[in-house]
Design a protein around this motif. Structure first.
Motif, PDB file in Angstrom:
ATOM      1  N   MET A  81       0.806  -1.150   0.036  1.00 28.44           N
ATOM      2  CA  MET A  81       0.109   0.160   0.015  1.00 28.44           C
ATOM      3  C   MET A  81       0.869   1.504   0.098  1.00 28.44           C
ATOM      4  O   MET A  81       1.885   1.250   0.613  1.00 28.44           O
ATOM      5  N   SER A  82       0.670   2.294  -0.999  1.00 28.53           N
ATOM      6  CA  SER A  82       1.325   3.332  -0.888  1.00 28.53           C
ATOM      7  C   SER A  82       0.367   4.538  -1.221  1.00 28.53           C
ATOM      8  O   SER A  82      -0.511   4.561  -2.016  1.00 28.53           O
ATOM      9  N   PHE A  83       0.749   5.822  -0.609  1.00 29.30           N
ATOM     10  CA  PHE A  83      -0.140   7.027  -1.075  1.00 29.30           C
ATOM     11  C   PHE A  83       0.855   8.110  -1.350  1.00 29.30           C
ATOM     12  O   PHE A  83       1.580   8.351  -0.301  1.00 29.30           O
ATOM     13  N   ASP A  84       0.683   8.999  -2.222  1.00 27.27           N
ATOM     14  CA  ASP A  84       1.670  10.106  -2.479  1.00 27.27           C
ATOM     15  C   ASP A  84       0.679  11.135  -2.451  1.00 27.27           C
ATOM     16  O   ASP A  84      -0.287  11.587  -3.176  1.00 27.27           O
ATOM     17  N   GLY A  85       0.632  11.916  -1.184  1.00 30.29           N
ATOM     18  CA  GLY A  85      -0.118  12.958  -0.924  1.00 30.29           C
ATOM     19  C   GLY A  85      -0.307  14.185  -2.058  1.00 30.29           C
ATOM     20  O   GLY A  85      -1.077  14.765  -1.973  1.00 30.29           O
ATOM     21  N   ALA A  86       1.036  14.631  -2.243  1.00 30.73           N
ATOM     22  CA  ALA A  86       1.325  15.552  -3.302  1.00 30.73           C
ATOM     23  C   ALA A  86       0.565  15.468  -4.587  1.00 30.73           C
ATOM     24  O   ALA A  86      -0.079  16.163  -5.105  1.00 30.73           O
ATOM     25  N   LYS A  87       0.621  14.050  -5.068  1.00 28.40           N
ATOM     26  CA  LYS A  87       0.071  13.765  -6.321  1.00 28.40           C
ATOM     27  C   LYS A  87      -1.439  13.234  -6.242  1.00 28.40           C
ATOM     28  O   LYS A  87      -2.243  13.016  -7.134  1.00 28.40           O
ATOM     29  N   GLY A  88      -1.695  12.893  -5.024  1.00 31.84           N
ATOM     30  CA  GLY A  88      -2.803  12.291  -4.706  1.00 31.84           C
ATOM     31  C   GLY A  88      -3.130  10.906  -5.457  1.00 31.84           C
ATOM     32  O   GLY A  88      -4.185  10.406  -5.746  1.00 31.84           O
ATOM     33  N   VAL A  89      -2.057  10.117  -5.563  1.00 33.53           N
ATOM     34  CA  VAL A  89      -2.090   8.743  -6.004  1.00 33.53           C
ATOM     35  C   VAL A  89      -1.911   7.791  -4.924  1.00 33.53           C
ATOM     36  O   VAL A  89      -1.033   7.669  -4.312  1.00 33.53           O
ATOM     37  N   MET A  90      -2.925   6.720  -5.029  1.00 33.74           N
ATOM     38  CA  MET A  90      -2.834   5.727  -3.930  1.00 33.74           C
ATOM     39  C   MET A  90      -2.491   4.411  -4.794  1.00 33.74           C
ATOM     40  O   MET A  90      -3.428   4.088  -5.765  1.00 33.74           O
ATOM     41  N   ARG A  91      -1.767   3.479  -4.454  1.00 36.57           N
ATOM     42  CA  ARG A  91      -1.699   2.224  -4.861  1.00 36.57           C
ATOM     43  C   ARG A  91      -2.002   1.102  -4.166  1.00 36.57           C
ATOM     44  O   ARG A  91      -1.105   1.241  -2.949  1.00 36.57           O
ATOM     45  N   TYR A  92      -2.650   0.152  -4.304  1.00 39.05           N
ATOM     46  CA  TYR A  92      -2.829  -0.964  -3.371  1.00 39.05           C
ATOM     47  C   TYR A  92      -2.846  -2.381  -4.052  1.00 39.05           C
ATOM     48  O   TYR A  92      -3.458  -2.497  -5.247  1.00 39.05           O
ATOM     49  N   HIS A  93      -1.962  -3.306  -3.621  1.00 38.92           N
ATOM     50  CA  HIS A  93      -1.921  -4.655  -3.893  1.00 38.92           C
ATOM     51  C   HIS A  93      -2.530  -5.552  -2.777  1.00 38.92           C
ATOM     52  O   HIS A  93      -1.916  -5.506  -1.678  1.00 38.92           O
ATOM     53  N   TYR A  94      -3.422  -6.409  -3.152  1.00 35.51           N
ATOM     54  CA  TYR A  94      -3.855  -7.641  -2.252  1.00 35.51           C
ATOM     55  C   TYR A  94      -4.113  -8.841  -2.883  1.00 35.51           C
ATOM     56  O   TYR A  94      -4.325  -8.828  -4.205  1.00 35.51           O
TER      57      TYR A  94
END
Length: 648
Positions: free
Chosen positions: A391-404
């Protein structure tokens, strides 16, 4: 028919409330290191520490609650709170439960439940009780062996230096008899735990009970130095029998309620190895730990140690205190630490968490409310139809990536949908989403993104992207990280050079003192600022907390530089909180349009510098060594004069 805008807003709020209210109706259990719901989905909790609505801290008359507080919290994606209660309120007389206090707890739980927010009920203490320390235990539970509180002994030094606090804990661990009851103080404490468990045994919105906030060792192993505080035998001798009694009582009163236990206080604060004993039945084991501080090396050691212990003992892990900083970059960095380990959390903000999310409430101590809220309110998978992988979130770009993966922690086939909370403050213009291995089932820009796994898919990946830009931050005066009133209350500054035995407060109000400490011991002031009474401590006393960093060579180096500072003897003078200067945080200056215009004029290139990551935690003048070409002495002097001329 076109609906009026006001009705559209009302309708949207009602729909959001309906969508968010459902989760707290699903009981949460423990499966290995994970929280799971009744369908077996993996559950993550994000939220903060809160008090009963009527609670007033330190004589404050600030309102801590409005009718909209829970819904505002849910709007920003938060789904959990740690509700701080005190045995002094619950059981003011030995063995007698205050029914009015219990109903206050119940009403608070119900209000959060209606907004779809879970509650963890925390039996809180700080330095044992108001009689000998700060708060927590009722007077009848204090057995200090004749010792009285040492005047002026501030939290947390009482744990290490005050016999009244230490003996009170010693006697708690000994289960000291309480006159007229035929029971010990620990027995009555456990009765309080059981009473709360019985009251909420059938309420799925109550995740569980945190048995005791930050238990202390008493007079034994009362060491602030982490190298000397690894008293593993006391975990077995003191914590184990207490946690066995507490777990048994809660399990019997509420068989499905999770029992949360904590390590001794220093293990979360400084990274002492964790070997906390567990006694609750499988399915109800919870591990609550704390992790403060701006030093990432220490944070990593605490997080990794806590997670490894939870995995070994098969207990669901949650961090129940972290943050306490007005630096959004620091908050975001700590949140990333939890994201990458899939650790649930409940933050402890500098001001009230309720005020952080509810604009109707007066916000003391939280600095720039919107900037902080953006750092705390991150998208996350509240419920996963499977097991989280990355799980990752880039607050400046507003991009979240999630793998499950689609295989849930308990085995078998995944059931239900994955639900990702989308905080309004970070996605005001909505979002786009792409999914591999699943299908989006929610409406466009819904506050909860719902995904159904594709039949046969082993892995699911989700990428969430912000639409549009975030609006500029409002100017946030707030209050400084370090209390103005406390600094003004210090005794006059003595003549002569500053030394290791000078008060920290005297050093930071001396021109150049704060910058010196920030440069020589990065992060120390930020870390110390959450300690009540930090301004009355000396460098020599802080040295015992971290003798490796503040070794003798470092102390001599600091003293040599302190001796060069110009000391203005006499009463302490403190810059007003709302007056911007070159001693203000660079991020605060850039957030104020008037100050930003001054910086753009006098220090061109500063606002677009590649070193912007320093801005939230560094005061402008302290940036000079990193940007000598931009922040020259002449430029800083011009900026100081221009800022001083700004109207308040």
């Amino acid at each position: 028919m076109k609906m009026p805008q006001s009705l559209l807003v009302t309708f949207a709020m009602c729909m959001a409330s309906t969508a968010l209210a459902a989760p707290a109706e699903q009981r949460i259990a423990q499966q290995g290191r994970w929280f799971v719901d009744q369908t077996g989905r993996t559950i993550m909790i994000h939220g903060g520490n809160v008090t009963l609505p009527e609670f007033r801290a330190g004589g404050s008359d600030d309102q801590r609650w409005s009718a909209e507080t829970p819904s505002r919290m849910a709007e920003q994606g938060f789904n959990g709170v740690r509700l701080v209660i005190f045995l002094s309120g619950l059981m003011p007389r030995p063995g007698v439960i205050d029914t009015a206090y219990m109903e206050r707890i119940a009403k608070t739980v119900a209000a959060y439940k209606e907004a779809g927010i879970y509650t963890l009920i925390d039996f809180h203490q700080d330095q044992y009780s108001a009689l000998v320390g700060v708060r927590g235990m009722p007077d009848w539970a204090v057995f200090a062996d004749g010792h009285q509180r040492i005047p002026g002994m501030n939290f947390p030094m009482g744990y290490f230096k005050d016999p009244a606090v230490q003996r009170s804990f010693d006697n708690f661990w000994k289960n000291h008899p309480v006159s007229g009851t035929g029971k010990g103080v620990q027995d009555l404490y456990v009765e309080g735990l059981a009473a709360v468990a019985r009251r909420f045994r059938d309420d799925p919105a109550v995740i569980g009970i945190d048995v005791m906030n930050e238990p202390a060792t008493g007079s034994r192993c009362a060491q602030p130095d982490p190298a000397k505080a690894n008293c593993r035998e006391l975990e077995q001798e003191l914590l184990k029998p207490f946690y066995e009694k507490a777990s048994r009582a809660i399990n019997e009163a509420a068989p499905r309620m999770i029992v949360f236990v904590e390590p001794f206080m220093l293990q979360g604060a400084l990274g002492t190895p964790i070997n906390t004993p567990f006694a609750a039945a499988q399915g109800t084991r919870g591990f609550s730990f704390h992790n403060y501080g701006p030093v990432k090396e220490v944070r990593d050691r605490v997080n990794d140690g806590a997670l490894a212990h939870a995995q070994q003992e098969k207990a669901a892990i949650i961090n129940t205190e972290w943050g306490f900083s007005n630096d959004p970059a620091e908050i975001a960095g700590q949140a990333v630490d939890f994201d990458m380990r899939h650790i649930s959390w409940l933050a402890w903000t500098r001001g009230a968490f309720e005020a952080l999310v509810d604009p109707k409430l007066r916000d003391r101590g939280n600095g720039n409310r919107v900037a902080l809220l953006r750092a705390y309110a991150r998208p996350y998978a509240e419920a996963t139809a499977g097991t989280p992988v990355t799980m990752s979130f880039d607050g400046a770009k507003g991009v979240m990536r999630y793998h499950y993966t689609s295989a849930p922690p308990g085995g078998g086939a995944a059931k239900g949908e994955t639900m990702i909370r989308i905080p309004a403050v970070n996605y005001p213009g909505g979002y786009t989403v792409t999914v591999s291995g699943g299908t989006v089932r929610s409406a466009k820009n819904a506050p909860v993104l719902r995904i159904a796994n594709t039949r046969g898919a082993r892995d699911v990946t989700v990428t969430l992207s912000r639409v549009g830009e975030l609006p500029p931050l409002p100017a946030g005066k707030g209050e400084p990280d370090r209390s103005e009133a406390a600094l003004r209350a210090l005794p006059p500054i003595p003549a002569g050079p500053l030394t290791r035995n000078s008060l920290l407060g005297h050093i930071v109000v001396t021109s150049g003192g704060r910058a010196l400490l920030d440069r020589q011991v990065p992060g120390m002031l930020a870390g110390m600022s959450h300690v009540h009474g930090w301004e009355k401590m000396t460098l020599a006393s802080v040295q015992q907390f971290d003798s490796n960093t503040l070794n003798e060579a470092k102390m001599k180096q600091i003293e040599a530089e302190l001796a060069t500072l110009k000391v203005v003897a006499g009463p302490v003078k403190v810059q007003a909180a709302d007056r911007l200067s070159t001693e203000s945080l660079t991020s605060d200056l850039l957030a104020d349009p008037r100050a930003r215009a001054i910086l753009d004029r006098e220090a061109p290139g500063l606002s677009t510098s590649s070193q912007q990551g320093l801005f939230p935690q560094t005061r402008l003048r302290a940036l000079q060594p990193a940007m000598p070409e931009i922040l020259t002495d002449a430029a800083l002097d011009r900026i100081e004069k221009a800022l001083a001329g700004l109207p308040k």
